[in-house]
Design a protein around this motif. Structure first.
Motif, PDB file in Angstrom:
ATOM      1  N   LEU A  92       0.825  -1.208   0.000  1.00  0.00           N
ATOM      2  CA  LEU A  92       0.000   0.000   0.000  1.00  0.00           C
ATOM      3  C   LEU A  92       0.862   1.262   0.000  1.00  0.00           C
ATOM      4  O   LEU A  92       0.526   2.255  -0.654  1.00  0.00           O
ATOM      5  CB  LEU A  92      -0.931  -0.004   1.213  1.00  0.00           C
ATOM      6  CG  LEU A  92      -1.986  -1.126   1.253  1.00  0.00           C
ATOM      7  CD1 LEU A  92      -2.881  -0.983   2.478  1.00  0.00           C
ATOM      8  CD2 LEU A  92      -2.829  -1.125  -0.017  1.00  0.00           C
ATOM      9  N   GLU A  93       1.958   1.232   0.722  1.00  0.00           N
ATOM     10  CA  GLU A  93       2.851   2.394   0.744  1.00  0.00           C
ATOM     11  C   GLU A  93       3.480   2.635  -0.622  1.00  0.00           C
ATOM     12  O   GLU A  93       3.673   3.787  -1.038  1.00  0.00           O
ATOM     13  CB  GLU A  93       3.944   2.186   1.793  1.00  0.00           C
ATOM     14  CG  GLU A  93       3.450   2.286   3.230  1.00  0.00           C
ATOM     15  CD  GLU A  93       4.541   1.972   4.235  1.00  0.00           C
ATOM     16  OE1 GLU A  93       5.680   1.687   3.790  1.00  0.00           O
ATOM     17  OE2 GLU A  93       4.268   2.004   5.447  1.00  0.00           O
ATOM     18  N   SER A  94       3.801   1.560  -1.319  1.00  0.00           N
ATOM     19  CA  SER A  94       4.443   1.706  -2.628  1.00  0.00           C
ATOM     20  C   SER A  94       3.528   2.362  -3.653  1.00  0.00           C
ATOM     21  O   SER A  94       3.995   2.998  -4.600  1.00  0.00           O
ATOM     22  CB  SER A  94       4.899   0.339  -3.145  1.00  0.00           C
ATOM     23  OG  SER A  94       3.781  -0.498  -3.401  1.00  0.00           O
ATOM     24  N   ARG A  95       2.239   2.234  -3.464  1.00  0.00           N
ATOM     25  CA  ARG A  95       1.299   2.861  -4.397  1.00  0.00           C
ATOM     26  C   ARG A  95       0.713   4.152  -3.832  1.00  0.00           C
ATOM     27  O   ARG A  95      -0.186   4.747  -4.431  1.00  0.00           O
ATOM     28  CB  ARG A  95       0.187   1.886  -4.762  1.00  0.00           C
ATOM     29  CG  ARG A  95      -0.864   1.671  -3.721  1.00  0.00           C
ATOM     30  CD  ARG A  95      -1.898   0.661  -4.176  1.00  0.00           C
ATOM     31  NE  ARG A  95      -3.086   0.694  -3.343  1.00  0.00           N
ATOM     32  CZ  ARG A  95      -3.947  -0.306  -3.243  1.00  0.00           C
ATOM     33  NH1 ARG A  95      -3.737  -1.424  -3.919  1.00  0.00           N
ATOM     34  NH2 ARG A  95      -5.012  -0.192  -2.480  1.00  0.00           N
ATOM     35  N   GLY A  96       1.213   4.589  -2.683  1.00  0.00           N
ATOM     36  CA  GLY A  96       0.810   5.868  -2.113  1.00  0.00           C
ATOM     37  C   GLY A  96      -0.565   5.870  -1.488  1.00  0.00           C
ATOM     38  O   GLY A  96      -1.218   6.925  -1.428  1.00  0.00           O
ATOM     39  N   THR A 100      -6.959   5.873   4.990  1.00  0.00           N
ATOM     40  CA  THR A 100      -8.399   5.691   4.786  1.00  0.00           C
ATOM     41  C   THR A 100      -8.704   4.869   3.536  1.00  0.00           C
ATOM     42  O   THR A 100      -9.871   4.713   3.174  1.00  0.00           O
ATOM     43  CB  THR A 100      -9.092   7.059   4.671  1.00  0.00           C
ATOM     44  OG1 THR A 100      -8.508   7.797   3.583  1.00  0.00           O
ATOM     45  CG2 THR A 100      -8.937   7.851   5.963  1.00  0.00           C
ATOM     46  N   ASP A 101      -7.671   4.360   2.894  1.00  0.00           N
ATOM     47  CA  ASP A 101      -7.871   3.510   1.718  1.00  0.00           C
ATOM     48  C   ASP A 101      -8.636   2.257   2.138  1.00  0.00           C
ATOM     49  O   ASP A 101      -8.343   1.671   3.186  1.00  0.00           O
ATOM     50  CB  ASP A 101      -6.511   3.129   1.130  1.00  0.00           C
ATOM     51  CG  ASP A 101      -6.646   2.443  -0.217  1.00  0.00           C
ATOM     52  OD1 ASP A 101      -7.107   1.284  -0.245  1.00  0.00           O
ATOM     53  OD2 ASP A 101      -6.284   3.053  -1.231  1.00  0.00           O
ATOM     54  N   PRO A 102      -9.621   1.814   1.359  1.00  0.00           N
ATOM     55  CA  PRO A 102     -10.384   0.610   1.725  1.00  0.00           C
ATOM     56  C   PRO A 102      -9.507  -0.616   1.975  1.00  0.00           C
ATOM     57  O   PRO A 102      -9.818  -1.436   2.844  1.00  0.00           O
ATOM     58  CB  PRO A 102     -11.307   0.405   0.520  1.00  0.00           C
ATOM     59  CG  PRO A 102     -11.490   1.774  -0.041  1.00  0.00           C
ATOM     60  CD  PRO A 102     -10.177   2.460   0.155  1.00  0.00           C
ATOM     61  N   ASP A 103      -8.400  -0.727   1.237  1.00  0.00           N
ATOM     62  CA  ASP A 103      -7.508  -1.870   1.446  1.00  0.00           C
ATOM     63  C   ASP A 103      -6.792  -1.799   2.796  1.00  0.00           C
ATOM     64  O   ASP A 103      -6.308  -2.814   3.298  1.00  0.00           O
ATOM     65  CB  ASP A 103      -6.476  -1.952   0.322  1.00  0.00           C
ATOM     66  CG  ASP A 103      -7.102  -2.417  -0.986  1.00  0.00           C
ATOM     67  OD1 ASP A 103      -8.169  -3.065  -0.928  1.00  0.00           O
ATOM     68  OD2 ASP A 103      -6.531  -2.133  -2.050  1.00  0.00           O
ATOM     69  N   ALA A 104      -6.719  -0.582   3.358  1.00  0.00           N
ATOM     70  CA  ALA A 104      -6.089  -0.444   4.670  1.00  0.00           C
ATOM     71  C   ALA A 104      -6.930  -1.100   5.759  1.00  0.00           C
ATOM     72  O   ALA A 104      -6.422  -1.376   6.855  1.00  0.00           O
ATOM     73  CB  ALA A 104      -5.864   1.027   4.992  1.00  0.00           C
ATOM     74  N   ALA A 105      -8.200  -1.363   5.474  1.00  0.00           N
ATOM     75  CA  ALA A 105      -9.056  -2.035   6.453  1.00  0.00           C
ATOM     76  C   ALA A 105      -8.498  -3.409   6.800  1.00  0.00           C
ATOM     77  O   ALA A 105      -8.588  -3.857   7.956  1.00  0.00           O
ATOM     78  CB  ALA A 105     -10.475  -2.156   5.901  1.00  0.00           C
ATOM     79  N   ALA A 106      -7.924  -4.075   5.809  1.00  0.00           N
ATOM     80  CA  ALA A 106      -7.345  -5.396   6.063  1.00  0.00           C
ATOM     81  C   ALA A 106      -6.161  -5.300   7.018  1.00  0.00           C
ATOM     82  O   ALA A 106      -5.938  -6.199   7.839  1.00  0.00           O
ATOM     83  CB  ALA A 106      -6.917  -6.031   4.745  1.00  0.00           C
TER      84      ALA A 106
END
Length: 202
Positions: A92-96, A100-106
């Protein structure tokens, strides 16, 4: 007469010369016997090497740290969860992506799983203070994950939230808390595959 005198003189000189040679030879042999040639090594037989290291006391052993089998089981689960969380975080960090990104929920949900595992391991090890703290963090992280989550991860998070509703403190109700924590750990287990899929870009 002159011839005889000359012959006697020659013999006397020859005798003196021979005596001088013998004296010099004897002196040379004496000198060789008293001195040793330079660079000659002296070898001794039967000598043994002496170690300056002190030997360890006989009979002294260091006992390996004992780990409860169940505690080790939770430790292995914890490592697996941390590895999945870190791998997904780097992706996730590599794509900035933002927090609050939905994938951060995981990520929040996997951290909640790590807290549940930590609580269970602490209970096995008898550390109920840590178990109580980890249980409280578990609910907070699941709530954060629910706020930003999207299907299909959201369904997994909500199942774990429902399971952990009104969870008892491990220090006061250990059996009930242990059952709920184990259920939450299982509820969130599918996120390991979700994290691996997201990290691989599939």
């Amino acid at each position: 007469m002159r011839f005889q005198r000359t012959a006697q003189q020659i013999r006397a000189r020859a005798l003196n010369t021979l005596l001088s040679i013998l004296v010099l030879l004897a002196f040379a042999l004496f000198a060789c016997a008293c001195t040793s040639p330079a660079g000659t090594a002296i070898h001794t037989t039967g000598s043994t090497a002496v170690s300056l290291a002190l030997p360890l006391p006989t009979g002294t052993t260091v006992a390996p740290p004992t780990t409860h089998p169940e505690s080790k089981k939770y430790l292995d689960m914890l490592k697996q969860t941390y590895d999945a969380t870190n791998e997904l975080s780097r992706t996730l960090e590599s794509r900035g992506a933002s927090v609050t990104d939905p994938d951060a929920a995981a990520i929040y949900a996997l951290r909640a799983r790590a807290q549940a595992i930590t609580a269970r391991r602490a209970m096995v090890d008898g550390n109920y203070e840590l178990a109580n703290e980890s249980t409280q963090q578990l609910r907070k992280l699941l709530t954060q994950a629910q706020t930003i989550g999207q299907p299909p991860v959201l369904e997994i998070i909500e199942t774990a939230l429902a399971t952990s509703t009104d969870i008892a403190e491990p220090s006061t109700h250990s059996q009930e808390a242990a059952a709920v924590l184990d259920a939450v750990i299982n509820d969130l287990a599918p996120l390991l595959d979700e994290a691996a899929a997201a990290a691989s870009g599939s």
